[in-house]
Design a protein around this motif. Structure first.
Motif, PDB file in Angstrom:
ATOM      1  N   GLU A  62       0.690  -1.312  -0.015  1.00 50.71           N
ATOM      2  CA  GLU A  62      -0.008   0.111   0.029  1.00 50.71           C
ATOM      3  C   GLU A  62       0.778   1.257  -0.095  1.00 50.71           C
ATOM      4  O   GLU A  62       0.592   2.370  -0.752  1.00 50.71           O
ATOM      5  N   GLU A  63       2.056   1.259   0.467  1.00 56.76           N
ATOM      6  CA  GLU A  63       2.774   2.411   0.659  1.00 56.76           C
ATOM      7  C   GLU A  63       3.473   2.650  -0.818  1.00 56.76           C
ATOM      8  O   GLU A  63       3.674   3.520  -1.087  1.00 56.76           O
ATOM      9  N   LYS A  64       3.635   1.347  -1.468  1.00 56.24           N
ATOM     10  CA  LYS A  64       4.167   1.600  -2.757  1.00 56.24           C
ATOM     11  C   LYS A  64       3.188   2.265  -3.726  1.00 56.24           C
ATOM     12  O   LYS A  64       3.430   3.074  -4.846  1.00 56.24           O
ATOM     13  N   VAL A  65       2.011   1.669  -3.522  1.00 54.97           N
ATOM     14  CA  VAL A  65       0.988   2.435  -4.453  1.00 54.97           C
ATOM     15  C   VAL A  65       0.752   3.732  -4.262  1.00 54.97           C
ATOM     16  O   VAL A  65       0.480   4.677  -5.209  1.00 54.97           O
ATOM     17  N   LEU A  66       0.864   4.157  -2.822  1.00 53.12           N
ATOM     18  CA  LEU A  66       1.090   5.633  -2.570  1.00 53.12           C
ATOM     19  C   LEU A  66       1.702   6.313  -3.222  1.00 53.12           C
ATOM     20  O   LEU A  66       1.872   7.553  -3.552  1.00 53.12           O
ATOM     21  N   SER A  68       3.588   5.994  -5.661  1.00 55.44           N
ATOM     22  CA  SER A  68       3.636   6.134  -7.123  1.00 55.44           C
ATOM     23  C   SER A  68       3.215   7.432  -7.528  1.00 55.44           C
ATOM     24  O   SER A  68       3.491   8.145  -8.740  1.00 55.44           O
ATOM     25  N   ASN A  69       2.359   8.036  -6.591  1.00 51.37           N
ATOM     26  CA  ASN A  69       1.609   9.551  -7.007  1.00 51.37           C
ATOM     27  C   ASN A  69       2.728  10.516  -7.134  1.00 51.37           C
ATOM     28  O   ASN A  69       2.756  11.207  -8.047  1.00 51.37           O
ATOM     29  N   PRO A  70       3.610  10.612  -6.002  1.00 52.01           N
ATOM     30  CA  PRO A  70       4.612  11.720  -6.284  1.00 52.01           C
ATOM     31  C   PRO A  70       5.362  11.713  -7.654  1.00 52.01           C
ATOM     32  O   PRO A  70       5.585  12.500  -8.210  1.00 52.01           O
ATOM     33  N   ARG A 178      12.398  11.630  -5.003  1.00 51.11           N
ATOM     34  CA  ARG A 178      13.610  10.740  -4.618  1.00 51.11           C
ATOM     35  C   ARG A 178      13.185   9.674  -3.847  1.00 51.11           C
ATOM     36  O   ARG A 178      13.426   8.657  -3.919  1.00 51.11           O
ATOM     37  N   GLN A 179      12.602  10.300  -2.743  1.00 52.45           N
ATOM     38  CA  GLN A 179      12.180   9.341  -1.740  1.00 52.45           C
ATOM     39  C   GLN A 179      11.261   8.150  -2.405  1.00 52.45           C
ATOM     40  O   GLN A 179      11.350   7.010  -1.969  1.00 52.45           O
ATOM     41  N   LEU A 184       9.929   2.619  -4.579  1.00 54.01           N
ATOM     42  CA  LEU A 184       9.434   1.793  -5.510  1.00 54.01           C
ATOM     43  C   LEU A 184      10.616   0.985  -6.235  1.00 54.01           C
ATOM     44  O   LEU A 184      10.435   0.223  -7.228  1.00 54.01           O
ATOM     45  N   GLY A 185      11.933   0.838  -5.669  1.00 48.64           N
ATOM     46  CA  GLY A 185      12.869   0.337  -6.186  1.00 48.64           C
ATOM     47  C   GLY A 185      13.760   0.635  -7.074  1.00 48.64           C
ATOM     48  O   GLY A 185      14.324  -0.314  -7.824  1.00 48.64           O
ATOM     49  N   ILE A 186      13.664   2.041  -7.426  1.00 50.08           N
ATOM     50  CA  ILE A 186      14.487   2.544  -8.415  1.00 50.08           C
ATOM     51  C   ILE A 186      15.855   3.038  -7.739  1.00 50.08           C
ATOM     52  O   ILE A 186      15.718   3.738  -6.925  1.00 50.08           O
ATOM     53  N   SER A 187      17.059   2.539  -8.137  1.00 44.59           N
ATOM     54  CA  SER A 187      18.179   2.389  -7.472  1.00 44.59           C
ATOM     55  C   SER A 187      18.647   3.993  -7.511  1.00 44.59           C
ATOM     56  O   SER A 187      18.299   4.631  -8.542  1.00 44.59           O
ATOM     57  N   GLU A 188      19.766   4.411  -6.870  1.00 49.03           N
ATOM     58  CA  GLU A 188      20.340   5.750  -7.107  1.00 49.03           C
ATOM     59  C   GLU A 188      20.882   5.999  -8.335  1.00 49.03           C
ATOM     60  O   GLU A 188      21.000   7.077  -8.946  1.00 49.03           O
TER      61      GLU A 188
END
Length: 1721
Positions: A62-66, A68-70, A178-179, A184-188
């Motif tokens: 659920e945190e990942k779903v939220l 995705s909005n930013p 960036r957070q 969502l698992g996108i690396s630096e």
């Protein structure tokens, strides 16, 4: 949800509960205008699901779903003028749940990213948030390598002029982005790669170009922005610099590198930036979906649709068009779902409910996405090599303007269009549509990026399977934002992949269809976001703007429809809980449902205001408010009692405390205020004194300075102006002198030149007028007299019309004279009033003089008072007299003033009355003129209809005449018993029914008598009008024939009674006449045989030189044939004379003395034309019979005379037997004639009945009948004149025959001389070969054929032509063009016989084809089209000025020069009318079986008429299988008819008339069956009929036939359907019905109301009183008492002139027609 205010959590909760309860997928559709809060609402809905459902694993999905909005907001949202955080793309997030309804994952689909915002922003707008977030975070150490600066330094971020959003910190938003990426698992490393690409796009926007010339440009060396871009992207600088200024052009053999201009290079740079950003957007969405994907199987999902709202800006482009198109689709889905839920709720609760219609915005969607819609035309224009936005706009105007009500064109622009959306009208600018729809980018630039050393960049430009985001796969349905990769395919190196790509519009349309399918497969929930104001102001609510949005999105319509039913509803428990306060303790029962019923019966008296369902109570509008008022009143009374005590105690305590405090405060404040006020007064007085003196000083000094300066300026300025004025006057004087001399010289030169030109023009013009007058005189010498004779009847009509015009002019003059008289009267009255006014002025002046005298007298009296005190008494008398006189004068003046005022008022009233009278007279005359014009138009239409009906009747009589003629021919050709000879009646019948005056036709008739195998010669169409006259004469002779038949029957009966008493003398006389007749007939037969032998001799000759028209032998044979034909005509006339004499003798026979009176017989015989021969033979025979038997033996010794006498007796007996046989044959013929006369009697009786019916008609109809009789009389007179003209033509032909006889004698002498010459010499001389060189010339648009090939031409081109092959393979109207080109050649040769023969054969052949294949629609349509085209060609090339103005100069050269074919134009027009009527009959025969089944019996809307009316037995359909014909069958048949007529090239106006006739047939037959069938008169059937009619109207709209008048023919049927559906109870309903049903008659309205049958118990029959009310209201209506419509009525047809733009010289004749014997000229 109903108890509280609307909230997004309530909608989300309802969706979640329904998913868990119903086991069905859900959707939440968030819609509204831009800036209304859709994105925030979607986020709150997702937050609710994340909070309520939790996660099925420890991964915190659920945190990942939220999270995705930013990310999506930063890369897909931007600031616009309407919204600071506007979504520039659409997204549909599917949140997946497991079986325990916990979140397990999510998937996102995106729609149409606005790529143009990357390179351009409007005023007060921004680019995507991510760019400004990067610029705000440029000082971070990890971003140093990106070389970023302030947003105002980049071209792509400073165009809007508003880089900062109030209240938003871009640096903090960058940290949130960036957070979210990390979550969502996108690396630096990937994050830095994303930022690196975005920074490269910003630097790419700063790359500038310098123009080398108009077609090429360069980039400055070591350009810093390009260097930074290449470093960030890892590409070669030189290569990128080269391909930004050049492009590659590939052909089949070679490849070219072409420089591009500065503008093209800038566009290519922007296209590359948009392409990179779109690829990056897809890549991010792909990684977000991967992060949200779950390996656990998804049990159900809830979709949240956050799509762009309805947008309209000052400049709307392709993006706004697609956004509004998506909103149209969503609005349609909302309408369907809301209405469906409303009606399902009533059905589930078992509430009585009738299905309702609702608004559908399908026409707007069809305008956009249907065939030839806006998107279809846009894709088509994109495929064009040279397609532009302007050409696309013109195609839109040509296709949809004035044809679709939702499409408009701006007044002041040719590059824009307006669409009426559901929310508002939006104007779209066409500029950029094609480029955005193509979405092209140069392939070489993509190749450079693919070769980058930066690993992440090539991943964005992989092949088609990998480059497209996973969200565009089948499972997600996402639209790819660009078409395929620019990399060429391996199989075809020269072919780019972009040729296989679909346009952006096509992809967006497909994605919308997939979205609609997904939404329709789920249970939707709607969130309507309403924008409070358009200015982004907080706590500001614009009521009008909110109502406009509610109306646009359909909420108000939903509320209105809900109010029509039961908009408010409560469950029984909810109702009890809420309104418990209204119940007493004794009313509360254990059964909640019964308790609610008891309470409602007490509270609401009208039980129709509510309904009890299974689980809920349904209330009508206003009832819940009434209950709430009762509840509020009850609660308010209780609250008031509690509040009054508490509030009294509290306020009393507060009042005492405040009073003590106020007294203390007032004391100190009042003292302080008094001291301050005294100080203020002192200071004010001192300041006023100081200000007074200081202001005086300042103003005085300023005034002195200004005055000195003004004096100096005035002195200098006045001197300057004086000098300038002097110089100007001097120059003007000199210029006048120069102009005088120059103008004089120019005027003299111009006069001389003008005189020379005028003299030359006069010479040319006079020469041209002389030539024209000479040509006109020549033409008039040929055709004026004939034209006058042919059109005497028309001149009479013109004279009558002119007489009417003169009478109207006289009336107008009379009215003008009356008006002039009124003006004269008015002027005289005005003069009288003026004279009275002058007289009053004079009296007023006299009064003034008298007043002056009074004053002088007063002065004298004053003087005398001093001197003469003793005359005081006299003075008083004088004063009294003066006062009295003064009062009288003043009274007189006042009276005169009042009289003057009255006169002025009367004058104004008279003026007003005169003006009104003039105005009324003008209006009356205008009304009369308009009414007379309308009446003349109606008379013209009626006259045209009568003429076409007469023409139809004539064609029927002509067919009947042909049939009777064939029957008579068969009867005549039957051989007589005993002798094989031809009866004399055969030739008489031929003479009576043959109207051709041509020699060739007479020859053909004779050949037809002897040789049945020969073809029948067609009737000459020049005698067409004579046939009409003959038909009218036959009709007039019916009664005469009947009288003659009665008289002949009496004579036959008398002759039978005295047949045996007839003496042998009369028998011998008749036998002699019979012998003479037989002799003449045998001689006639002999002449026929000789004629046939001559023809055979001509046909057996093989040498073409002999049989050629110019050969001597041919001339000799033709002359012999002519002479034989003439002799045959003479013999034929003799036979007719003999037969007439025989008939006259039979009628002259008397019952007593006729047989014995030899003197009368002698006189009858002497009346014959054979004069001496027949008379002498008859006298000799009579004297021989007189001699007695006793003298016979004494005549001579040998008794020869006796033997002769015995032989004569035997011959007499033989002749008597023959006479008996002839008598029997005549009796048989008389029986046949009696049968025919009996049929004529019946026909006569029928005509008399029709006449009696006409006499019973009203006076108007009788006037029409009299007018018709007058028209017939004029037509007969015209025909008589034409008959006289034909007699003159016959006289001319006789003279020609005499000339031919003389030529024959001369030819015999020449033949005698030619006999001495050998045949070889005759043959060799005319065919001596001579080589004549001839130059090539242009074709003149004529076709040449030989006279003997005419039948072959008609056979191949008309009789054996297949319409289907012509319609498919050849140009429309080709047979008509070929025939006209043949007529042109005959006209060119001045061959009147050839023209007449060709036109006659053509018309008769067309009639034969239509008679043979008259039931085939394609054949009739084909020949109607070609006949009209042939008629138009005759008009177009007739040489008349009215038709020549439509031609080109080349076409005017092709006009006919020698013949006026106006008569044949009339014949062709009549033939076209006959073909049109036959076409209508074919249409009626095809459509009639379909109409009742398709329009009435078939259920187009399933379930509407599923319940049959009670008490009616089931009727059987007219078709064997029920449902064979449906409305679709009728539409398919109409499409077939329309396509066939279009393929045949029929005139569009004629197609409209055919369609109008078809729709009239459909409406009339449907209405007639509706009026005769009780089971069809119900509410549901009315709905069915209206739907069917709407489908027919949609068909008309698709075919662009709405202006054909076909829709108006369906008006009676539409009103009958509306009559079945409207309410029929009150007087207001009756008034509405009377005003609505203006196309129905009173009988039809009453019939429908009587037949109306309710389908269920909720409907009622129409009461008798209501029907009587309708009849009373309609009793003054003047309409026909006929109940049924005339389905056989045919509208009068017209053939408007339609010139052809096809050049005749360009027409090619295909070999498939078999016309090789025709040659082009």
């Amino acid at each position: 949800m109903g108890d509280m205010d609307p909230h997004i959590f309530a909608v989300a909760e309802e969706a979640y509960k329904q998913m868990a309860r119903d086991e069905r997928n859900q959707s939440i559709i968030v819609s509204g205008e831009s800036g209304a809060g859709k994105t925030v609402s979607a986020k709150y809905a997702m937050r609710y699901f994340a909070t309520v459902s939790g996660s099925a694993s420890e991964a915190n999905v659920e945190e990942k779903v939220l999270a995705s909005n930013p990310i999506m907001e930063s890369i897909g949202n931007a600031k616009t003028t309407r919204n600071d955080n506007s979504s520039r793309f659409g997204k549909y997030i599917e949140i997946g749940f497991d079986k325990r309804y916990r979140i397990i994952g999510a998937n996102m689909r995106t729609y149409l990213l606005e790529k143009s915002r990357v390179v351009f922003q409007a005023e007060e707008e921004r680019n995507y948030h991510i760019f400004y977030q990067l610029c705000a975070s440029a000082k971070l150490p990890e971003f140093k390598m990106l070389r970023l600066e302030n947003a105002d330094n980049f071209h792509y971020t400073k165009q809007g002029g508003s880089p900062v959003i109030e209240g938003v910190d871009d640096a903090k938003e960058m940290a949130h982005t960036r957070q979210a990426c990390t979550l969502l698992g996108i690396s630096e490393s990937y994050q830095m790669g994303i930022f690196r690409i975005l920074a490269g796009i910003l630097h790419l926007g700063n790359v500038g170009f310098t123009s080398r010339d108009s077609d090429s440009c360069t980039i400055p060396p070591k350009h810093e922005p390009l260097t930074i871009f290449c470093d960030l992207m890892g590409v070669d600088y030189e290569e990128m610099c080269h391909w930004l200024c050049h492009r590659k052009l590939a052909t089949t053999t070679e490849t070219y590198i072409k420089p591009i201009s500065k503008l093209q290079a800038t566009n290519a740079r922007d296209a590359l930036a948009k392409h990179i950003y779109a690829k990056l957007f897809n890549w991010i969405v792909d990684h977000v979906n991967r992060a949200l994907h779950s390996a656990i199987k998804q049990h159900s999902f809830i979709g949240v649709l956050d799509i762009y709202g309805f947008e309209t800006f000052e400049i709307n482009s392709f993006e706004q068009f697609c956004i509004n198109y998506a909103n149209e689709k969503l609005q349609q889905q909302f309408n369907m779902h809301v209405f469906k839920l409303e009606q399902e709720e009533y059905m589930k609760e078992q509430i009585p409910w009738t299905l309702i219609d609702f608004y559908d915005n399908q026409p707007c969607i069809n305008l956009i996405e249907s065939k030839l819609g806006i998107l279809d035309l846009l894709d088509e224009e994109c495929k064009m090599p040279k397609g532009t936005d302007d050409t696309w706009a013109q195609k839109l105007y040509n296709t949809h303007l004035n044809k679709c009500a939702l499409f408009e064109k701006p007044r002041l622009s040719n590059k824009a269009f307006i669409i009426q959306h559901f929310a508002d009208k939006v104007e779209y600018q066409c500029e950029g549509f094609l480029e955005k729809n193509k979405d092209t980018v140069f392939e070489e630039q993509i190749k450079v990026l693919k070769s980058s050393k930066f690993k992440m960049l090539p991943e964005l430009f992989q092949d088609d399977e990998k480059a497209i985001s996973p969200t565009s796969a089948i499972s997600s349905g996402r639209v790819p934002l660009t078409r395929a990769s620019s990399k060429p395919t391996k199989g075809k190196p020269g072919q780019t992949a972009k040729e296989h790509k679909k346009t952006v519009g096509h992809q967006f349309r497909n994605s919308l269809h997939l979205l609609m399918e997904t939404l329709n497969a789920t249970t939707p929930h709607y969130v309507r976001c309403i924008k409070p104001n358009d200015f982004k102001f907080p706590f500001t609510f614009d009521e009008k703007r909110a109502v406009q949005q509610l109306r646009a999105c359909g909420v108000l319509e939903t509320i209105r429809i809900s109010a029509a039913g039961f908009p408010s509803r409560w469950t029984y428990q909810e109702f009890f809980s809420r309104y418990r306060v209204l119940m007493k303790q004794k009313d509360v029962l254990s059964d909640r449902k019964q308790t609610c019923k008891n309470v409602l019966e007490k509270l609401i008296v009208d039980q129709d205001k509510y309904q009890f369902g299974k689980t809920k109570i349904f209330f009508r509008a206003g009832q819940v408010a009434y209950l709430e008022k009762l509840r509020a009143d009850k609660l308010r009374a209780a609250c008031i009692r509690i509040q009054k005590t508490i509030r009294g105690w509290l306020l009393r305590k507060k009042y005492l405390r405040m009073r003590r405090a106020a007294i203390a405060v007032q004391r100190y404040v009042r003292g302080y205020q008094a001291r301050c006020y005294a100080k203020f007064l002192r200071r004010t007085r001192a300041a006023t004194i100081i200000q007074k003196y200081w202001r005086m000083y300042v103003v005085r000094r300023r005034y002195k300075i200004k005055r000195a300066a003004t004096v100096v300026l005035q002195s200098y300025l006045r001197g300057y102006l004086a000098r300038n004025r002097y110089r100007k006057m001097l120059r003007q004087h000199k210029a006048v002198i120069i102009q005088k001399w120059v103008r004089g010289w120019l005027a003299r030169t111009h006069y001389k030149r003008s005189m020379q030109a005028i003299i030359y023009l006069q010479c040319c013009f006079r020469r041209m007028m002389a030539k024209r007058e000479l040509k006109k005189l020549k033409i008039e010498a040929r055709s004026v007299e004939r034209y006058k004779k042919l059109h005497i009847g028309m001149e009479n009509k013109i004279m009558q019309l002119q007489r009417k015009v003169d009478e109207q002019n006289k009336d107008y003059k009379c009215l003008l004279e009356k008006l002039t008289n009124l003006e004269g009267v008015y002027n005289s009255e005005t003069e009288k009033l003026r004279s009275d006014l002058e007289r009053l002025h004079l009296s007023e002046e006299e009064a003034k003089i008298a007043t002056g005298r009074v004053l002088s007298l007063q002065e004298e009296i004053a003087k005398l008072r001093k001197d003469l005190e003793q005359t005081q008494s006299e003075k008083k008398c004088i004063e009294e007299r003066a006062d009295r006189y003064k009062q009288e004068t003043e009274q007189l003046v006042s009276n005169l003033k009042e009289e003057n005022t009255l006169l002025k008022q009367e004058k104004e009233a008279l003026n007003h009355r005169i003006v009104e009278q003039a105005k009324e007279m003008t209006e009356t005359m205008e009304k009369k003129l308009v009414e007379e014009t309308k009446q003349l138009e109606l008379d013209l239409n009626d006259e045209r209809l009568r003429y076409q009906n007469l023409l139809n009747e004539f064609s029927r009589l002509e067919e009947r005449y042909d049939d009777l003629k064939e029957e008579m021919t068969l009867m005549v050709n039957v051989p007589k018993p005993g002798h094989k000879r031809t009866d004399s009646t055969h030739s008489s019948n031929e003479s009576e029914y043959t109207f051709s005056s041509e020699i060739a036709e007479t020859e053909d008739i004779l050949l037809r008598t002897e040789e049945p195998s020969e073809k029948k010669v067609p009737l000459d169409m020049s005698l067409f009008l004579k046939l009409q006259k003959r038909v009218t004469e036959l009709e007039q002779e019916k009664q005469v024939m009947q009288d003659e038949l009665d008289r002949k029957e009496e004579l036959v009966l008398r002759s039978k009674a005295k047949e045996e008493e007839r003496p042998q003398v009369r028998g011998a006389e008749l036998e002699y006449e019979s012998l003479k007749r037989q002799e003449l007939e045998s001689e006639n037969k002999k002449l026929k045989n000789e004629l046939n032998e001559l023809r055979k001799a001509l046909s057996e000759k093989s040498a073409p030189e002999v049989t050629a028209p110019g050969a001597p032998a041919y001339r000799v044979l033709m002359e012999q044939l002519t002479s034989v034909s003439e002799e045959l005509d003479v013999r034929k006339e003799e036979v007719l004379i003999l037969r007439s004499q025989l008939v006259s003798q039979k009628e002259a026979i008397q019952p007593k003395n006729t047989m014995t009176d030899s003197t009368i017989l002698l006189e009858d015989v002497q009346k014959m034309k054979d004069k001496g021969e027949i008379a002498q033979a008859y006298i000799g025979l009579k004297e021989t019979n007189r001699s007695s038997a006793m003298d016979y033996h004494e005549l001579n010794e040998d008794g020869e005379l006796w033997l002769v006498y015995e032989g004569l007796k035997q011959a007499n007996r033989l002749l008597e037997s023959q006479l008996q046989s002839q008598k029997r044959s005549h009796e048989n013929e008389a029986e046949a004639l009696r049968g025919e006369i009996q049929s004529l009697k019946e026909e006569n009786n029928r005509q008399q009945q029709l006449l009696a019916q006409n006499l019973q008609l009203p006076p108007e109809a009788r006037i029409e009948a009299s007018l018709q009789h007058e028209i017939t009389r004029l037509t007969n007179e015209n025909l008589d004149l034409m008959e006289q003209l034909e007699k003159q033509d016959k006289t001319v032909r006789k003279l020609k025959k005499q000339l031919k006889v003389f030529a024959k004698k001369i030819g015999e002498l020449e033949v005698g001389q030619m006999e001495n010459i050998s045949p070889g010499q005759i043959i060799d001389e005319p065919i001596r070969p001579v080589n004549i060189p001839r130059k090539e010339k242009d074709f003149q648009g004529m076709l040449e054929y030989k006279k003997e090939d005419e039948q072959k031409l008609v056979k191949n081109l008309i009789l054996e032509l297949k319409p289907r092959g012509v319609a498919v393979n050849l140009i429309p109207g080709l047979p008509a063009y070929i025939l006209f080109m043949c007529v042109r050649h005959a006209d060119y040769l001045n061959d009147d016989q050839k023209v007449r023969s060709l036109l006659t054969s053509t018309i008769n052949s067309i009639k034969k084809v239509l008679k043979k294949r008259g039931d085939d629609f394609e054949t009739v349509s084909f020949w109607l089209s070609n006949t009209c085209r042939f008629l138009h060609c005759l008009k177009q090339y007739s040489g008349e000025e009215g038709f020549m103005k439509h031609n080109t100069s080349r076409q005017n050269e092709h006009c006919l020069t020698n013949f006026d074919l106006a008569e044949y134009r009339q014949v062709l027009s009549d033939l076209a009318i006959q073909i049109y009527q036959q076409l209508v009959r074919v249409l009626e025969n095809i459509l009639q079986p379909m109409i009742v089944s398709g329009m009435l019996e078939h259920e187009t809307i399933q379930g509407v008429s599923g319940v049959k009316p009670t008490g009616l037995r089931k009727r059987t359909s007219s078709i064997a299988d029920e449902g064979t014909y449906t409305l679709d069958s009728i539409l398919r048949q109409l499409n077939s008819f329309h396509s066939v007529m279009c393929q045949h090239g029929m005139d569009p106006e004629l197609i409209k008339q055919v369609v109008k006739q078809m729709f009239y047939i459909v409406g009339a037959i449907t209405l007639n069956n509706l009026l005769l069938r009780k089971d069809m008169c119900s509410w549901s059937k009315g709905m069915q009929i209206r739907y069917n009619v709407s489908q027919l109207e949609e068909w008309l709209r698709d075919k662009n036939l709405m202006n054909s008048g076909a829709k108006e023919t369906l008006e009676p049927l539409i009103q009958a359907a509306q009559l079945l559906q409207v309410k029929k109870k009150t007087d207001d309903d009756a008034e509405a019905i009377c005003s609505m049903c203006n196309a129905l008659t009173t009988a039809q309205i009453v019939k429908v109301l009587n037949l109306y049958t309710p389908v269920n118990e909720f409907e009622e029959r129409v009461s008798v009183s209501f029907i009587r009310t309708i009849q009373m209201r309609l009793r003054d209506r003047k309409d026909s008492p006929q109940l049924l419509m005339d389905a056989k009525h045919i509208f009068p047809v017209t053939f408007p002139f339609n010139p052809s733009s096809l050049a005749l010289e360009t027409i090619q004749i295909p070999a498939s027609l078999g016309l090789g014997f025709i040659s082009r000229v």
